[in-house]
Every structure is written in structure tokens, then in C-alpha cells.
Design an enzyme around this catalytic site. Structure first.
Site, short mmCIF file in Angstrom:
data_model
loop_
_atom_site.label_atom_id
_atom_site.label_comp_id
_atom_site.label_asym_id
_atom_site.label_seq_id
_atom_site.Cartn_x
_atom_site.Cartn_y
_atom_site.Cartn_z
N HIS A 74 -9.45 0.74 -6.00
CA HIS A 74 -8.53 0.05 -4.84
C HIS A 74 -7.00 0.18 -5.52
O HIS A 74 -6.70 0.71 -6.45
CB HIS A 74 -8.58 -1.46 -5.63
CG HIS A 74 -9.96 -2.23 -5.08
ND1 HIS A 74 -10.49 -2.27 -3.91
CD2 HIS A 74 -11.14 -2.09 -5.91
CE1 HIS A 74 -11.90 -2.74 -4.19
NE2 HIS A 74 -12.15 -2.67 -5.23
N ILE A 75 -6.41 0.41 -4.29
CA ILE A 75 -4.98 0.95 -4.26
C ILE A 75 -4.06 -0.28 -4.76
O ILE A 75 -3.32 0.21 -5.67
CB ILE A 75 -4.47 1.16 -2.72
CG1 ILE A 75 -5.15 2.24 -2.36
CG2 ILE A 75 -3.02 1.33 -2.58
CD1 ILE A 75 -5.16 2.57 -0.74
N SER A 76 -4.17 -1.68 -4.36
CA SER A 76 -3.53 -2.51 -4.97
C SER A 76 -4.21 -3.24 -6.09
O SER A 76 -5.29 -3.02 -6.08
CB SER A 76 -2.99 -3.27 -3.72
OG SER A 76 -4.38 -4.24 -3.30
N ASP A 112 -26.12 -3.00 -1.78
CA ASP A 112 -27.22 -2.60 -1.85
C ASP A 112 -27.45 -1.01 -1.73
O ASP A 112 -28.20 -0.36 -2.41
CB ASP A 112 -28.16 -3.17 -0.83
CG ASP A 112 -28.43 -4.74 -1.10
OD1 ASP A 112 -28.34 -5.13 -2.48
OD2 ASP A 112 -29.26 -5.37 -0.35
N TYR A 164 0.88 -1.37 -0.25
CA TYR A 164 -0.03 -0.20 -0.15
C TYR A 164 0.88 1.22 0.08
O TYR A 164 0.20 2.51 0.17
CB TYR A 164 -0.81 -0.10 1.24
CG TYR A 164 -2.04 -1.24 1.26
CD1 TYR A 164 -2.98 -1.08 0.31
CD2 TYR A 164 -1.88 -2.16 1.93
CE1 TYR A 164 -3.98 -2.05 0.26
CE2 TYR A 164 -2.85 -3.36 2.20
CZ TYR A 164 -3.80 -3.15 1.22
OH TYR A 164 -4.68 -4.32 1.06
N ARG A 184 -10.26 -11.95 -3.65
CA ARG A 184 -10.25 -10.66 -3.82
C ARG A 184 -10.60 -10.22 -5.17
O ARG A 184 -10.81 -9.08 -5.78
CB ARG A 184 -9.02 -9.93 -3.61
CG ARG A 184 -8.62 -10.06 -1.92
CD ARG A 184 -7.49 -9.17 -1.64
NE ARG A 184 -6.92 -9.55 -0.42
CZ ARG A 184 -7.12 -9.39 0.90
NH1 ARG A 184 -8.01 -8.27 1.11
NH2 ARG A 184 -6.61 -9.87 1.64
#
Lengths: 139, 139, 139, 139, 139, 139, 139, 139, 139, 139, 139, 139
Positions: F97-99, F84, F22, F108
Site C-alpha cells: 500500500h502506498i499510503s 480467494d 499518493y 481501511r
């Protein structure tokens, strides 16, 4: 109080091979240490690479010992026959694993034996065995 | 040496409900017994039914304690977020379960947390917690 | 006779959003109508978007109410922890859904809660709640 | 207002067999009670063990009745053909089940019919039928 | 040359229901057109909603006709028993479908019958039947 | 133009933990840089480890902001309830998403949220957030 | 009326190889027969073993022909890219197969193309192509 | 700085077909706009419907360009061979998609390429390409 | 002692069709041989191709016979409804199959009926029936 | 006529353990009864807990006996190696099981051996063995 | 004796890229060594990144060569079309892989080609090719 | 240079049984031929039907031989324990199979051993062994 530790395939190599996974202590050396730590109880030991000899040993040990500490090694993940022997045993059986089987291959996450044992101890290195003994003497 | 036990959802009911699965002892009562058995160490306790509060607690405890004993209850089987907190923690974490999750429903056989912990202790009733302490003081 | 309705995540938006799925009536408005239709019983109401607060509410309501009408919303399909709370509750619990979850995405066809409840009512719009009440007063 | 209840295979045995699952009341006896409770409406009844006769009945009832209450029994989980009949029917159809199908075998968790009905009522014993009637008269 | 067309469940509704999927022509009307187009051959017709009657018809038709054109409707996707009848028939059997079953639900993509027939014609509306006849007269 | 960034569980640790995944920048530091780069717009920020608080925030932000940039962390892969909330929101939502979640564990690779958002940006480190802002100001 | 037949990989070998599956007639020979049978229409032909050339051909043929008869051979079961070309084509496309793909390996039961075509004709040997022409001239 | 955009199958049709999914702008037109917006860098372009030509282009571009922006179209979901080319490339590669592949068919949710790229941008229409450029010039 | 043999779909063809799988003896002929071999008991016989008639027969036979020998043919693998009839029967039921269903297609390896019967006899040709009788008279 | 019964793991415990599943008779006692019932034939017996010894025994018995009655116990569900020995044996082999393996765990529903044997007899308790003998003497 | 080696996608990069997997020798260099080692036979070579050109080459080589050594690279795991070409070829074909595909990603464990070849050689680096030649000259 | 060949279950039958799969040469005969072809090296041989004896042999051979050629027969597909022995061995191990396991049953396509060996040679009949030797002497 009489306990037997039953070790499955490839566990006779402990201390020699794959030391990053299993450590550098031989099982015989470690066993001596446990026996010294718990002098009031008998701790016998059996190892075989042969699935059926492990079944034989579980069957016989059920009559001769109060408890069995079982590390079935690779058979843990494939052997209905050992699981059947465990299920039909009257002795308390504790399943132990040296390495953390859940951080390894998927097929190691499944244990046929686990549903039939008293409890399971995983991933503490050889200390997994001592924790099992610790439980048994306080039960 | 400072340890914290973190319990997840429904474990506040221990001793009152489903006693065939979890026994009749309340956790507070049992905790007192452990503390007496291991007087030289500090054993703190946190329980929450809220997934995110368990994450908060793991994050904070990683800075304040040497080790965490974690029973994430039902979140064990569904929470990537708790598993991420465990994975990024610098403290030693031990996963415990009171009942034998492998003799229950299939969805309880999967733990998102297990791959990231030091070791796992399953099925010894409340004694699972004491075995974790026993490991930590001898590490 | 005392009943509590527990609503899960996003059900606070009823009447404002996705009216093709959930209709245009707010839950508060509908609740008033049910209370008028069944004046002899107490019908309390709790809503939260937080999984753990729903668990808290189920645990407490089990002691204070005869029955719980539970619509766990999106948590229905993912929460082992809520299902555990339902399973260990001594109150009668009825699961309701406003929309027909079986004509929507596959992941909505699975309910972790359903195996542990008295009965399930699905797809009648807000009337699902009234049918649950209707059952309880005639039980 | 005219309603027909269509019951599928083995539901002719109600009250005689597997009373732990389905109770001790015969369906004829229960039907009499419902008719007395809702005297203003006509409630007809059809039962068959034959999948195709249930399809025939759904097709014909769609022309003759306002609504159908359908318990397709074991065919619920396997019959695309009944589901097709339900889908193409212009009458309102409500699916009911006496036992909680979600606490039974996995193959009972799947209903081919459910995506095409107005609503589903599960697990209230024979009362499942009355709740369906209750819904229809208030629709 | 003698041919029989065997139609399965809900195909008696052709022309009345779900006309966006199946068109507005009744099968009887269409059949008249085919018979006129191919005056030199006999084309008989059987329809039933009952799986076993379709099996009866296949068994008998195998002795009386040169070829069978089979649209088993919803049973296509679930019936091992009809497939067994097809497999053991000595007549040529052609499987037809009016709608494109591959652009509909997943469970319609599987045909138990298809491995055992001469050929399969899918998605041409009622013309699927005429193409089958066209093949048979040129074989 | 008003934007809110909503970050999920464990993202409060950014810059401190798992820096190989990260990076070493704290989110607060990075946020300051974005605000300086886009001075004409308001960029608010909310972080919580609690699933239900993220739902609360999405619901409220839908009324107060033009757009939401959402990184639901571990809840991305398990939360029907957050999905929802996203689905019923009227604001534009961008998932970041960072990674690179596709070069990590299988669980994932699944996002419950993705089908309901405007667009998804994955794997550019903290720059994923700035790209989302870049899109929004040019929309 | 202008039609093009597009054949995929290995179909250039027709008549030479695996004659038990595909027969002993070369496609060129068969094509001549069809053209003679339907003299009023133009029937062009294209074959390639290269997936992308089949896509090129579908794209171009959509502008130049009324209809395409497509046998994508082995690409039928693996090519999202050809299916995308089919889906975006404005010409009518009919999918044909010479052998009965449902009595062969499981991976041949899946067609990415089938959901997007007008109709599918399977298993009639080379006659599958003529039935497609027969349909098109009567459409 | 030199960048190449590589587009896969059917992306030559952009602006003409399926405009509800992909918009009405041709790629050439859009490319001109990007080049104007980022005059300081070279942006080349290659499109092919042939899987192997895309591999050729990735191999060559790795030597000639700093970065590749890759939209492999339908091959994204099926091509191990393109993924291998990406994996062995020394240039930075960014994967883009015009439509939101997660709100479409299940088979589009899987990308063989994604694990090996720098980052992924999905669903912003043609703007997905510009965001990739935006990232590269700030890297 | 009174026994009934219930045969399912296509078993009326025994001796005529697929003789490599089922042999050349008609069931009537074989039945005569069994009756002669066991003269002291009554052996009745019922065959139907209709799933629901088999259910009817099981229901009635449960009251009139000591034991049922059931070969449900193709319904074995698909019928929850017959399995429900078997489960709720008070007579002993033995499941038989003429051919070895485990050396045939995968879908024949699954029997819905088997979990609910006294015992199962598979693959001995028509002798499977006689072995069932042999068991019953010695029970 | 010479027959050998080969029993696999844990079957040496018959009569002592899990008597609710396997009954209270030891196999030796039962064997004596069978031998008395069929005095004209030789019935030998072999039991081992070791998979490879069962293979050895099958290989040797194929040369020395007319038929083998094989209950491979837990190896039934896991042993490709025993199945290979069975497949390559020239003697008739009959597979027997004492308990109804289909009403037990899912992993017991699969037999690697079954596709290669003459016939299978399941669930009749020890009588399963006698039925096998009964078949063999009448073959 | 005439042999051709056909190499698939990305194998033109051998010796330049991912040398930890594939080594540092270019294929041309290695080919020279093999030709020197086996001077009595002709060894031709073809490489393409295009799936259809590999099919073309297999088709043509079947007529011109005694044997084909095929490394289809990434197409091994996805190409039904190449597998069809292999299956219909009359030349002996040997499949080789440089790296051990079984110690890599799961999708590399599946080969569509393998069921149709003479033999398979995996994981010996470039020596895999020489072992194939070694087999062919001794056949 | 010292090599040992270790053969698993049923390979002692080579030349006698299933000659269409394995040929008519006994292994002893073939071994003699290899030894003559490679006189400069020692080639020892071990065969057992017992899984654990194969593990014993691998463990011991790792200390005594340079290389092991292993054909684990049916255990290839089921034995985690043998795979563990292979993984922890320091000798080079080559896996061989006589028949083409990929053109046989699905369960033979999986090898637990393959990820841990130097290379794999499949389907060349007994020549598979010689190719392994050929590799080892040139390594």
C-alpha cells in the site's frame, strides 16, 4: 397549496454561528427568497429548541398543511418521539439537512425520522429547503 | 453546462421489475422528460452493472463534465473503490436514490459514497434525479 | 425445461486448486455427468470472475430459463448488487456451495443472496449442483 | 442401508400449524411417500420436543444407522449440546430445514450444528428431506 | 461427608469419542479410582443429556448432599435455567471442565454457571474432578 | 526471474490526484525507475478498475510469474473474491500500500487479502513497491 | 521436582487489603503452609508489579523449573506479551485466581493467558495454589 | 546515519522458541549480517520485555538517532503508552513484524502504533528488518 | 372459560428459595387464592424444569384451554423452541414474570417469547399471575 | 387513594391515528370508564409531548399521589432524564405500554425506565392501564 | 497535609513535545508554582514510564500520604493493574488529565481508573493539577 | 466577570432525594456559599427540566456571560441538541457532575457534551461547581 417548514434546535442561530458549516445567511432572509420564488403557495415557518413543541407542531400541521418540510436538527439522531409524530402524520413530510451529515460524526449518520418520510435531501446548504419545495409543487 | 447521470447495477431494469419499489417508468423515458424540461443543458447517461466500469466512467466524466449525478445502486453500500473514485474526482457529484433506503434493510442505510459528495437526494422516485439537476442549474 | 448454472469467481479453477476443499473434478467434466443423468432437460453454463457480468447473466437468464442454479463464490458474502438481481428475478433461483461454508471463516457464514432464493444446498461437494437439478425436475 | 430422520421441537405439528411457512402435509404422510420412492433402504423416524432426547437419539443412532437426517428446529440456533453430539457422531449427518431460515429473523441465521455436518439443505419445504436421501443413496 | 458429581450432555460418551479432547478413560472407571482414593466420603454420580433433569438433580442434591461437583457440558454456555438452579442451591457447587474451554471456540469461553459457584477447575482432564474433591475434603 | 505488479482501482490516477496522499509521480514513471534499478529481472505491470479482471490476472499470473506484487486498492478492504484468488495462487504474493492505511478511515484497517500473502508493506509511498522487489530478489 | 509460583501486580498486598475479596492471610504465611504440606518438592516464589519482569521470570523459570503456577493478577486480562511468554514456554504452566473472576467485572472474564496453559483453577481463595501443586505432584 | 532497532517482549528468544513462527536464527546473528550488508551506517540495538523501558528507549533514541526500527511484539496490540511515545517522537519510526500478524489471532490485527509510523513491514521473517534499513538508506 | 398456568424451571422452588427476589408464598398456596378469587373459571397448573415438556404442554394446552399464562423462567431468555411453540399456538398466551427482569442481569432483558404473546406483565411478584387472569376474564 | 396517569408524547392522538396499533378509543373516553369501574379512588390525568414537563409532573406527583401510572411513549426508549426522575420518586410507579413493544422495532425493546419501577404491563391495549389500577387497589 | 503527584508515561516530556496538546511549560516549572501557591502543604512528585513502578508508587504512597493526584497517561485506558492498585488504596486519589481526552481518539474515552477515584478533572491543561490540590485543601 | 451556572433535569431536587449520591445540601444553599467565597464576580443560576430551555439558556448566556458552568444531568448522555448548542457557543463552558458518573451505569460514561467544553470536573459532590469557578477566576 400550504406548506410549513419546521426547524429544530439551534437552527435559530443560522447565519451567526459555525458559518463554515451552515453559511452566512439567516433563515428569515432565505425564507423571504423562497417565498418570492414560489409566490403561488403559502410557506409558513416554525422553529423551536424544545423537542415536545416540535411534536406539537407536527401534530397540528398535519391537519392544517398539505406538506411539512422538517429539519429536526440534533433531535434527528435521538428522538423516537418526533419520529413517532412523523409516522402518524397524514401530511407529506420531507426531511432536509443543511450540512452533509454523513461527512460528520458517526452519531449523525442515524436518523430516526428518515424511515417515515416521503424523501430526504441532505447537504445542499439552505438550498436543501428549496429543493423540497420544488418537489412538492411538482408532485 | 454538461451533466452526466451514472446509474449502477440493476437500474437498467427500471420500469420492468419491482415496480412497487421503483415505479413503472423506464429510465430512458424519464430521461427524455428531464432533457425536455432543461433544454439549455446537456445531460448524458451511462449505466453499467460492473463496479469497475462505473469507476472508469467517474474518472473520465470528471474531465468531461461539470457535474455527475450518481446512483450506484447496490454498490453504494459495499464499494470502497467507487467511493475512492468519487473522493478523487474534481467534478461536483450528487448522490441520488429512487427508493427510501432508510425504510429498507439495515445494510442499505450505510453509503460509502455519501461522505464525499456535494449532496444526497433520497426517496423521491425518479424525481430524485430531476431535483439534482434543479440544484445544479441554480448553483 | 431449461436450466442455467451460473458460477462466480475462482470456480473456473475447480479441480486444479485447493483440492482438499473443492475436490479434483473439473466443473466441465462434472457438468457432462449431470447432463447425461438428466437427458430430458437443457442445462447451460456460465462462469465469470466479474461481479457485474454475473448480474448481467442473472438478468438475461431470468427471461430465457425456467431456473437458475447460482454459486456466486466469494461474491456471496459481499454483493448487495447480485442479491438485488436475484431478488428482482422471476426465475426460480437455487443457491449452492461446494464446501461447507459454515465450517470456514466467519465472513463466509453470511450470504446476501440466501434470503431471496428458493432454497440453499451447502457442502455436498459438486453433488450440491445435482441435488439442485433433482429438486427442479420434481418441483 | 439404514437412515434415521430426527426431527426437533414443534415439527410434530407439521401440516396443522403455520401452513404458510411449513405447508399442509403432515410429516407422517410425507414420510410414507419418501419410503415408497426409495424402497431399497430403511428410513426410520424420531421426533421429540426435548433437547436431551434428541441428543440421546443422535448418540444411539450413530451406532445403528449409516446416516442421520437432522432437523433440530429451534434448537438449531441455541444448542451447543446437540452440536457436541453431532460433532462426536461417526455417522454421516445432514442438516435440513423446511423453511428458508435466512429470510426469517436474524437469530435463525446462526446454526451451531452446521459446522459439523456433511451438508446442509435449506428452504425446499418437505422436499429438503428427500434431497438428503437422494444424496445419501448416491454417495 | 456426601458429594454428588453431576455430568451433563455427551459426558456419557467419555472414553469412547473424541479421545484427543477427553482422553480414553470411561467416567465409571475414573469414578472408581476417586472413590478408592477418598474412602471416607460418599461420592454419588448422576448423568443426563436433558437440561431439565440436571436442574431436577441440582434441586434435589442441594437437600441431600454437602457439595455438588458440576460439569454441565454444552449447557454451561447456554443455560440460564441451570445457572438459576445453581444460584438458588444451598450446597457448595464446584464447576469443572475436562478440556481447556478457553483454547476452543469462542462460545465456550462464556459460562452462565461460573458466577454462582464456589470455584472453577478447567482443563486438567478427568483430574479436574479429583481436584474438586481434594478441595472439598480440606475446606 | 519474472515479477508482475498488479494494481487495483483508481491507481491509474497516481500522480494526478490526491497528491498529498499518493505523491506526484505517475506509476509508469516510477516503474521505469524500478526496472532500471533491477535490470536482471522482468517486471510486468497490469492495472484494472474491475475486480474480476484483477482475479483473472492473479489466476493467469500464478502460472506465468514467480511472484506477484499486489496493491488491490479499495478492493483490499471488501473483496473476498480477490482474497480467494490470492489464497489459491501458487506464486508468492506480496501486498503493498502506498499510503499508511492505518492512519486513515477504520474500514481501511481491514484487509481480506493480508492473511494469505507472503508479506505486507505499507505506507512508504511508491517505495513500497521497490521494497517488495528488493525482498523478492534476495529471497 | 521444582515448582515456582509467579504472582503479578498487587498480590504483594494479600492479607492487608480488600480482605473480603482475598482473605486475611499473607501470601508468605500461606506459602509456608504449602511447603510444609508438600515437603518433597521445592516451591520457589516470585512477585512483581512490573509486566516485563513477569515475562523475564517466565522465560527464565522455563529453563529452571518443571512447572510454573502463575497468577498474573490484573495483567491476566490485558497482556498479550505475558501470554506470548506463556505460549512459548516449555514448562507446564497452571493459571490460578484467588477470587471468582466470573462474578466480578466483565473485563475480568477474559484471560489472554488461559488458552495456552495446562489448566486453570479459579475462586478457591489461596487454596487455588495448593490445588495446582496437588495436580502437579500427581501428574 | 544512525539507526536503532528496538525489540519488545519475547523477541530475546528469537531462534530458540516457536521456530515455525519466527525461524531459527537468533537476532544477534541476524543483526551481524545486516551490519555487514550496510557498513556505512551505524545500527544499534535495544531489547526489553518491559513496556516502560521501551518508552524510555524511544524517547532517548529520538534525540540520538535518525531513525528507529520498532518491533514492539505483544505490546503492539495493547499499548497506548508506547503509541504515545511514537507519536511524539521526532525521529522517523518504522514498524516491523516478523510473522504475518494478519494470519494469526484477531487481537493481533490491531496495532496502536501503526497510525503514527512512517511505514509498516509485516511477515517477511527477519528480512522485515533489512527492508526497513533498505528504505531508510534510500529515503 | 378454561385457563392453564405453565411455569418453567426452578419455579417449583417458589417460597423456599431466594425469597428476597420471589417472596415467601409457595405457588400452590397462591394458586388456591386465585382460584377462590375467580370461582367461575377453571385454572389448571403445570410446572416442569424440562424445556421440551413445556413445549409439549403449550402444544396440548392450545387445544384444551382458552388461554395460557406462561412464565418460562430461565428459558424465557434462551429458548427459540418455546417461542416457536408460542408463535404457533392458537390460544391467547400471556407472559408473566414475578421479579422485575429489567433490574437484573442484562441477559434477562431479552425475551424470545415476548414478540409472540398477547401481553406481558412483569415484576408484581405473584400478583403478576392474578393480573393476567383479571385481563382474561374481561377480554 | 390517589393515582395519577402520566402519558407521554403522541398519546394525545389515541383513537385518531394508527388505530391498528393503538385502537379507536380516545384516552379521555377510556379514562371515564376506568373511573366508573373504580369509584372509590381518585384517578387524575396528565399528558405532555415535552420530556421536561413529564419530569416536572413526576416530581410533583411524587408528593401528591400514592402511585403513578406512567406511559412515557417514545421517551421510554431514550430518556435518561425521565428515568432519573422515576428512580428518585418515592411514589410507586407502574410502567404501561398499549402496544407490544417487543414485536416492534429493536429500539423499542429497551426501556430506561423499567429498572426503576414497581412493575411493567405491556401490550394489552388500553386495558394495560386498568390492570395497573387493579394492582394498585389490591396492593 | 502531605500530597503526592504521580505522573505516568511520556509526561516527563511535558513542555517539549506536542505543545499544541500539552502546552509549553515543563512539569517541574509548574510544580514549583503550585508549591509556592500552597506553602502550607507538602507536595511530592513521582514520574515513571513503567506501569509496575506506578503501581509500586501508589501502594507505597497510600501509607505515606493523605492524598494522591494521579495522571496515569496512556495507562489510564489500558491498565487493570493500576486500577486495582487505586481501588485497594486507602488514600484519597484524584484522577487528572491535561488535555480533553473526550475530544481525542475513542480509546481515550475509557478510563479503567475513574470508577475507583474520588473525583476526576479533565482538560484544563496543567491547571488540572492545581484544581485537584484546591479540592484537597478544602475537603 | 459574569458566570452562569446552568443545571439540567432533576437537579432541582438536590438535597431532598438520593442523598447518598448527591448529598443533603440544596443547590440554593450551596450557591450562596460560593457567592460569598467569590464576592468579586457575578454568579447567576438557571435550572430547567426541559432540554430545549437549556438550549435556549446556553444560546442566550453565550452573549451575556463570560463563562457557563453546565451540569446537563441526564441529558448529558443523550442530547446531541445540547451538545450542538455548546459547540456553537462562544463563551467558555465547563462541564461538571456531582457524582462519579464512571462508577455508575454504563450509559452514564458517555457525554455528548464533553468533546466541546473547556474542561470537565466530575465526582467532587457540590464542590465540583466551586472548582469550576476557581478555574475561571484564575484563567
Amino acid at each position: 397549496m400550504k406548506i410549513i417548514i419546521i426547524n429544530g434546535p439551534n437552527l435559530n442561530l443560522l447565519g451567526n454561528r459555525e458559518t463554515h458549516l451552515y453559511g452566512r445567511t439567516s433563515f428569515e432572509h432565505y425564507l423571504k427568497k423562497i417565498r418570492e420564488a414560489y409566490p403561488s403557495i403559502t410557506i409558513d415557518y416554525f422553529q423551536s429548541n424544545i423537542e415536545g413543541e416540535i411534536i406539537d407542531s407536527i401534530q397540528k400541521s398535519s391537519l392544517l398543511y398539505d406538506s411539512i418540510i422538517l429539519n429536526a436538527g440534533g433531535y434527528t439522531h435521538t428522538s423516537v418521539a418526533i419520529a413517532d409524530a412523523v409516522r402518524s402524520s397524514k401530511a407529506d413530510i420531507i426531511e432536509v439537512h443543511i450540512s452533509n451529515i454523513f461527512s460528520r460524526e458517526d452519531f449523525r449518520h442515524k436518523s430516526f425520522i428518515a424511515p417515515h418520510v416521503k424523501g430526504i435531501i441532505i447537504g445542499f446548504g439552505l438550498e436543501s429547503y428549496r429543493l423540497a419545495v420544488e418537489y412538492l409543487i411538482n408532485e
